[in-house]
Design an enzyme around this catalytic site. Structure first.
Site, PDB file in Angstrom:
ATOM      1  N   ASP A 152       0.825  -1.210   0.000  1.00 24.71           N
ATOM      2  CA  ASP A 152       0.000   0.000   0.000  1.00 24.71           C
ATOM      3  C   ASP A 152       0.859   1.261   0.000  1.00 24.71           C
ATOM      4  O   ASP A 152       0.568   2.215   0.690  1.00 24.71           O
ATOM      5  CB  ASP A 152      -0.948  -0.013   1.207  1.00 24.71           C
ATOM      6  CG  ASP A 152      -2.128   0.948   1.016  1.00 24.71           C
ATOM      7  OD1 ASP A 152      -2.422   1.289  -0.153  1.00 24.71           O
ATOM      8  OD2 ASP A 152      -2.725   1.348   2.022  1.00 24.71           O
ATOM      9  N   LYS A 154       1.948   4.597  -1.241  1.00 26.59           N
ATOM     10  CA  LYS A 154       1.393   5.717  -2.013  1.00 26.59           C
ATOM     11  C   LYS A 154       1.807   6.994  -1.293  1.00 26.59           C
ATOM     12  O   LYS A 154       2.203   6.931  -0.108  1.00 26.59           O
ATOM     13  CB  LYS A 154      -0.122   5.608  -2.142  1.00 26.59           C
ATOM     14  CG  LYS A 154      -0.830   5.527  -0.846  1.00 26.59           C
ATOM     15  CD  LYS A 154      -2.277   5.188  -1.061  1.00 26.59           C
ATOM     16  CE  LYS A 154      -2.918   4.901   0.274  1.00 26.59           C
ATOM     17  NZ  LYS A 154      -4.093   4.103   0.194  1.00 26.59           N
ATOM     18  N   ASN A 157       1.066   7.715   2.362  1.00 25.39           N
ATOM     19  CA  ASN A 157       1.676   6.878   3.404  1.00 25.39           C
ATOM     20  C   ASN A 157       3.152   7.178   3.612  1.00 25.39           C
ATOM     21  O   ASN A 157       3.819   6.492   4.364  1.00 25.39           O
ATOM     22  CB  ASN A 157       1.549   5.388   3.037  1.00 25.39           C
ATOM     23  CG  ASN A 157       0.141   4.886   3.199  1.00 25.39           C
ATOM     24  OD1 ASN A 157      -0.681   5.564   3.818  1.00 25.39           O
ATOM     25  ND2 ASN A 157      -0.151   3.732   2.643  1.00 25.39           N
ATOM     26  N   ASP A 170       3.214   4.145   7.225  1.00 27.26           N
ATOM     27  CA  ASP A 170       1.977   3.462   7.564  1.00 27.26           C
ATOM     28  C   ASP A 170       2.066   2.067   7.028  1.00 27.26           C
ATOM     29  O   ASP A 170       2.260   1.874   5.830  1.00 27.26           O
ATOM     30  CB  ASP A 170       0.813   4.226   6.902  1.00 27.26           C
ATOM     31  CG  ASP A 170      -0.523   3.702   7.334  1.00 27.26           C
ATOM     32  OD1 ASP A 170      -0.630   2.492   7.605  1.00 27.26           O
ATOM     33  OD2 ASP A 170      -1.466   4.496   7.395  1.00 27.26           O
ATOM     34  N   THR A 187      -7.645   5.080  -4.997  1.00 28.37           N
ATOM     35  CA  THR A 187      -6.258   4.681  -4.766  1.00 28.37           C
ATOM     36  C   THR A 187      -5.888   3.476  -5.623  1.00 28.37           C
ATOM     37  O   THR A 187      -4.789   2.972  -5.525  1.00 28.37           O
ATOM     38  CB  THR A 187      -5.947   4.394  -3.283  1.00 28.37           C
ATOM     39  OG1 THR A 187      -7.107   3.935  -2.688  1.00 28.37           O
ATOM     40  CG2 THR A 187      -5.412   5.595  -2.589  1.00 28.37           C
TER      41      THR A 187
HETATM   42  P1  AMP Z   1      -2.783   8.631   9.841  1.00 27.19           P
HETATM   43  O1  AMP Z   1      -3.794   8.346  10.884  1.00 27.19           O
HETATM   44  O2  AMP Z   1      -1.566   7.760   9.944  1.00 27.19           O
HETATM   45  O3  AMP Z   1      -3.361   8.672   8.458  1.00 27.19           O
HETATM   46  O4  AMP Z   1      -2.224  10.108  10.149  1.00 27.19           O
HETATM   47  C1  AMP Z   1      -3.003  11.261   9.967  1.00 27.19           C
HETATM   48  C2  AMP Z   1      -2.079  12.426   9.646  1.00 27.19           C
HETATM   49  O5  AMP Z   1      -1.247  12.730  10.788  1.00 27.19           O
HETATM   50  C3  AMP Z   1      -1.105  12.158   8.519  1.00 27.19           C
HETATM   51  O6  AMP Z   1      -1.705  12.486   7.332  1.00 27.19           O
HETATM   52  C4  AMP Z   1       0.070  13.053   8.845  1.00 27.19           C
HETATM   53  O7  AMP Z   1      -0.143  14.352   8.338  1.00 27.19           O
HETATM   54  C5  AMP Z   1       0.054  13.114  10.361  1.00 27.19           C
HETATM   55  N1  AMP Z   1       1.025  12.174  10.928  1.00 27.19           N
HETATM   56  C6  AMP Z   1       0.828  10.848  11.144  1.00 27.19           C
HETATM   57  N2  AMP Z   1       1.918  10.287  11.688  1.00 27.19           N
HETATM   58  C7  AMP Z   1       2.834  11.273  11.829  1.00 27.19           C
HETATM   59  C8  AMP Z   1       4.186  11.318  12.323  1.00 27.19           C
HETATM   60  N3  AMP Z   1       4.779  10.236  12.793  1.00 27.19           N
HETATM   61  N4  AMP Z   1       4.838  12.506  12.296  1.00 27.19           N
HETATM   62  C9  AMP Z   1       4.218  13.606  11.804  1.00 27.19           C
HETATM   63  N5  AMP Z   1       2.964  13.625  11.318  1.00 27.19           N
HETATM   64  C10 AMP Z   1       2.267  12.480  11.328  1.00 27.19           C
END
Ligand code: AMP
Length: 292
Positions: A152, A154, A157, A170, A187
């Site tokens: 996955d 992209k 991620n 991710d 996607t």
């Molecule tokens: P996710 O739930 O993993 O899709 O994360 C949501 C958003 O949080 C992402 O689109 C990033 O902008 C931000 N984010 C997630 N993990 C991190 C990280 N380790 N460091 C900085 N920003 C993060």
């Protein structure tokens, strides 16, 4: 269940050993600004109070995980991600939970999503694109060695650290989220033909995705984009690959893309050969950082 009942802490870098034995809870962290919102919860900037170590704390609501019956899958994916150690793979230092929430202690990626950079600049220079592709190739080679297929990859991620170094962020632990995004946001663009056709697939799906990403980095859109998902689907299966005349892209970049976007998965350029490809050798920054 008590909030400190479970603890799976991995060693964060440069941490005094006494912290490692600790049973974590939310009280150990100062919570800062929100960094983003995902399907199952939110991500905050946070600091471990004693060490002052800055992390990203992802908060997932158990209710959501239970609703989609993702408990086992989440656990497996967390175990995979926390066992990986590579400069281009976002570290998962550990996790803990309370009655309602699961907290993931993640490496903080200061540069945020690669996707946002790509949307901001529309395309990347060939140097930047090659640096990202080389970083991803090395991270994927490491994952494949550990028998992990990402499936996955992209831009959404992929995260960037404070120097512009790419981090796979991710591990696609949510099949539910993946399939939903597939129907809602198209996607499908990154999927290899064998996945689109629901055939058996192996590591080579990640090599295909590298070709799609390389194309998107230099042209600003994925190669098989179409009005409808059905048309994208058709274009992927036919490998209907065109190189527009603008922006101008070097023949070496097109060569690499054409050698990755090959329908027969066994004929796709192998990861180690990507690192030896003239376009990568000429353009990729060996340090892997794109900003100064
Ligand atoms: P996710 O739930 O993993 O899709 O994360 C949501 C958003 O949080 C992402 O689109 C990033 O902008 C931000 N984010 C997630 N993990 C991190 C990280 N380790 N460091 C900085 N920003 C993060």
């Amino acid at each position: 269940m008590a909030s400190r009942a479970q603890n799976h802490l991995q060693k964060p870098p440069k941490q005094p050993p006494r912290i490692l034995k600790k049973q974590w809870s939310i009280d150990d962290f100062e919570i800062g600004k929100p960094l983003g919102k995902g399907k199952f919860g939110r991500v905050y900037l946070a600091r471990e109070i004693k060490s002052k170590y800055v992390v990203a704390l992802k908060i997932i609501f158990k209710e959501q995980i239970e609703k989609y019956r993702l408990h086992h899958q989440l656990r497996r994916e967390l175990e995979i991600q926390s066992s990986l150690r590579h400069p281009n793979v976002l570290r998962l230092f550990g996790w803990f939970h309370d009655d309602e929430r699961i907290f993931l202690i993640l490496e903080y990626a200061h540069g945020g999503e690669l996707y946002k950079e790509l949307r901001k600049f529309r395309t990347f220079s060939e140097e930047q694109a090659a640096t990202y592709i080389a970083s991803l190739t090395q991270a994927l080679a490491y994952c494949h060695e550990k028998h992990v297929i990402h499936r996955d990859i992209k831009p959404e991620n992929l995260l960037l650290d404070h120097e512009g170094r790419l981090k796979i962020g991710d591990f696609g632990w949510s099949v539910q989220s993946r399939s939903k995004r597939r129907t809602m946001c198209g996607t499908l663009d990154y999927l290899a033909p064998e996945m689109v056709e629901n055939k058996a697939h192996d590591y080579a799906v990640d090599n295909w995705t590298l070709g799609v990403l390389c194309y998107e980095f230099v042209y600003g859109m994925p190669p098989f984009e179409a009005e409808s998902q059905k048309d994208t689907f058709r274009r992927i299966i036919k490998v209907d690959l065109n190189f527009p005349s603008t922006p101008q892209v070097s023949p070496e970049a097109k060569n690499l893309i054409s050698r990755l976007l090959v329908k027969d998965s066994s004929k796709r350029l192998a990861l180690e050969k990507i690192m030896d490809h003239p376009w990568i050798i000429k353009n990729a920054n060996p340090i892997g950082a794109c900003w100064n």
